[in-house]
Design an enzyme around this catalytic site. Sequence first.
Site, PDB file in Angstrom:
ATOM      1  N   ARG A 211       0.837  -1.200   0.000  1.00 14.46           N
ATOM      2  CA  ARG A 211       0.000   0.000   0.000  1.00 14.46           C
ATOM      3  C   ARG A 211       0.875   1.255   0.000  1.00 14.46           C
ATOM      4  NH1 ARG A 211      -3.932  -3.310   3.154  1.00 14.46           N
ATOM      5  NH2 ARG A 211      -2.785  -2.935   5.066  1.00 14.46           N
ATOM      6  N   PHE A 227     -11.626  -5.113  -5.653  1.00 15.08           N
ATOM      7  CA  PHE A 227     -11.549  -6.001  -4.482  1.00 15.08           C
ATOM      8  C   PHE A 227     -10.965  -5.182  -3.319  1.00 15.08           C
ATOM      9  CE2 PHE A 227     -10.765  -8.424  -8.362  1.00 15.08           C
ATOM     10  CZ  PHE A 227     -11.744  -9.393  -8.323  1.00 15.08           C
ATOM     11  N   ASP A 249     -16.102  -3.426  -4.506  1.00 14.28           N
ATOM     12  CA  ASP A 249     -16.104  -4.657  -3.718  1.00 14.28           C
ATOM     13  C   ASP A 249     -17.504  -5.247  -3.748  1.00 14.28           C
ATOM     14  OD1 ASP A 249     -13.886  -5.866  -1.571  1.00 14.28           O
ATOM     15  OD2 ASP A 249     -15.938  -6.512  -1.154  1.00 14.28           O
ATOM     16  N   ALA A 278     -16.657  -7.629  -9.312  1.00 15.31           N
ATOM     17  CA  ALA A 278     -15.593  -6.953 -10.066  1.00 15.31           C
ATOM     18  C   ALA A 278     -15.475  -7.497 -11.493  1.00 15.31           C
ATOM     19  CB  ALA A 278     -14.266  -7.110  -9.335  1.00 15.31           C
ATOM     20  N   ASP A 298      -6.666  -6.906  -6.166  1.00 17.29           N
ATOM     21  CA  ASP A 298      -6.235  -7.691  -4.995  1.00 17.29           C
ATOM     22  C   ASP A 298      -7.360  -8.642  -4.599  1.00 17.29           C
ATOM     23  OD1 ASP A 298      -4.804  -8.616  -2.828  1.00 17.29           O
ATOM     24  OD2 ASP A 298      -5.358  -6.945  -1.528  1.00 17.29           O
ATOM     25  N   CYS A 338      -2.951 -14.153  -3.714  1.00 19.28           N
ATOM     26  CA  CYS A 338      -2.571 -14.655  -2.396  1.00 19.28           C
ATOM     27  C   CYS A 338      -2.736 -16.172  -2.346  1.00 19.28           C
ATOM     28  CB  CYS A 338      -3.379 -13.968  -1.297  1.00 19.28           C
ATOM     29  SG  CYS A 338      -5.147 -14.189  -1.464  1.00 19.28           S
TER      30      CYS A 338
HETATM   31  N1  SAH Z   1      -6.997  -4.994  -0.959  1.00 22.48           N
HETATM   32  C1  SAH Z   1      -7.684  -5.200   0.289  1.00 22.48           C
HETATM   33  C2  SAH Z   1      -7.921  -6.664   0.576  1.00 22.48           C
HETATM   34  C3  SAH Z   1      -8.773  -7.390  -0.466  1.00 22.48           C
HETATM   35  S1  SAH Z   1      -9.495  -8.871   0.094  1.00 22.48           S
HETATM   36  C4  SAH Z   1      -6.901  -4.501   1.402  1.00 22.48           C
HETATM   37  O1  SAH Z   1      -5.733  -4.102   1.198  1.00 22.48           O
HETATM   38  O2  SAH Z   1      -7.446  -4.352   2.496  1.00 22.48           O
HETATM   39  C5  SAH Z   1     -10.529  -9.358  -1.187  1.00 22.48           C
HETATM   40  C6  SAH Z   1     -11.856  -8.605  -1.287  1.00 22.48           C
HETATM   41  O3  SAH Z   1     -12.506  -9.061  -2.467  1.00 22.48           O
HETATM   42  C7  SAH Z   1     -12.853  -8.828  -0.169  1.00 22.48           C
HETATM   43  O4  SAH Z   1     -13.204  -7.604   0.400  1.00 22.48           O
HETATM   44  C8  SAH Z   1     -14.101  -9.457  -0.839  1.00 22.48           C
HETATM   45  O5  SAH Z   1     -15.327  -8.941  -0.340  1.00 22.48           O
HETATM   46  C9  SAH Z   1     -13.914  -9.019  -2.259  1.00 22.48           C
HETATM   47  N2  SAH Z   1     -14.508  -9.863  -3.312  1.00 22.48           N
HETATM   48  C10 SAH Z   1     -14.509 -11.205  -3.397  1.00 22.48           C
HETATM   49  N3  SAH Z   1     -15.042 -11.604  -4.575  1.00 22.48           N
HETATM   50  C11 SAH Z   1     -15.392 -10.472  -5.242  1.00 22.48           C
HETATM   51  C12 SAH Z   1     -15.969 -10.213  -6.519  1.00 22.48           C
HETATM   52  N4  SAH Z   1     -16.296 -11.203  -7.355  1.00 22.48           N
HETATM   53  N5  SAH Z   1     -16.167  -8.935  -6.879  1.00 22.48           N
HETATM   54  C13 SAH Z   1     -15.832  -7.919  -6.049  1.00 22.48           C
HETATM   55  N6  SAH Z   1     -15.265  -8.106  -4.836  1.00 22.48           N
HETATM   56  C14 SAH Z   1     -15.066  -9.365  -4.437  1.00 22.48           C
END
Ligand code: SAH
Length: 394
Positions: A211, A227, A249, A278, A298, A338
């Site tokens: 970040r 995400f 998200d 997404a 992410d 991840c």
């Molecule tokens: N980048 C963030 C962490 C991301 S975790 C940080 O630094 O804090 C992954 C995220 O993806 C979660 O919040 C989850 O709700 C979201 N997510 C999962 N599948 C998704 C989809 N198909 N479309 C949008 N968001 C999604």
Amino acid sequence: MKEIRLRKGRDASLRRLHPWVFSGSLHEPTGGSPEDGETVRVIDAGGNALALAAWSSRSRIRARVWSFDTSEVIDRYFFERRLRQAIDRRGGQATRPGVACRLVHGESDGLPGLIVDRYDRVLVCQFLAAGTEAWKEEVADLLMTLLPVDCIHERSDVGVRELEGLSPRRGLMRGSLPEARISIIEHGAQYFVDIETGHKTGFYLDQVANRQLARSLASGCRVLNCFCYTGAFGVAALQGGASHVTSIDASEAALRLAEEHVDRNGFTDRHVAICANAFQQLRRFREEGRHFDMIILDPPKFADSRNQVNKAARAYKDIALQAAHLLSPGGLLMTFSCSGAIDMPLFQKITADALLDAGRFGQVRHWLHQHGDHPVSLPFPEGLYLKGLVCLVD
Ligand code: SAH
């Protein structure tokens, strides 16, 4: 102490200090099976003692090594030494007010299956294997004495416990929770962490340094944060002078907190939050002819195991492909995986294929991994799970 004997020729990985003993490399235990979590001596086919480990009868990882020094005693003092060492290795981060950081990263800190994250004066623990489960009360007592904290909350509500025959658990272990939401400071920005229902232990501490990198690259950029969870990459980009951030998200609760974080840090007029899938929203943006100068991807873990790698690779490629269509010339793609089962060379290939299909040329400028307080002990390469690339896309 009960002994478990390795089959002939199955001692190489233990001799290289890898902490897992798989069921296939063991003979049936003699003299009765140990209890789950019980400490056992691991011996090679010739009867030489190699390690002391925690037994787990249900898991394919049948034992996890506490110590390769077989004269060591696995007791409260052992855990005190290992916890102190992990804490000392974090330096001032372990106690500085307002800080959030990982204090214990499982196998890589010599404590298989134990995760301890600190959010200011609150600790959140995960006990992910039969061994740590058996010692959890001692671990909690020790943490309360070793650190200036108000309480310990357990977030062992994760699927991997099932593999160990353990049921999910969540709740307060020690002390009392000052508030359901903990306020933390990361790189000068304030965030609220919901340790009771947030993802993982509440916040993605593994992305702290990435970040910060996003912040340093975002000046003047129209940023798309896909995400976004609670929006921390977006806030970092805004701190770095991004002209605008769009956060996507699928979780409304996460997005609400993302908006609160943007407001709290004074960036309200430069942010839009979209609750959507997404995969679909990226396509919608393409139809609308939208462009961004920096796109962060992410996503959650797409591959839980090796046999999901192909399906996951298609998903990573799809979002990178859709993102590539939206990037302005000279734009930055910051893309992460991840999934431990997808390594960096494969992730780079997936990204290369995506850009090729989008008809774009890309250049890797940064190779990224999890933050340093999520260390990887060298004999345990499985500890490395987060990979990321920053690509400059023409
Ligand atoms: N980048 C963030 C962490 C991301 S975790 C940080 O630094 O804090 C992954 C995220 O993806 C979660 O919040 C989850 O709700 C979201 N997510 C999962 N599948 C998704 C989809 N198909 N479309 C949008 N968001 C999604």
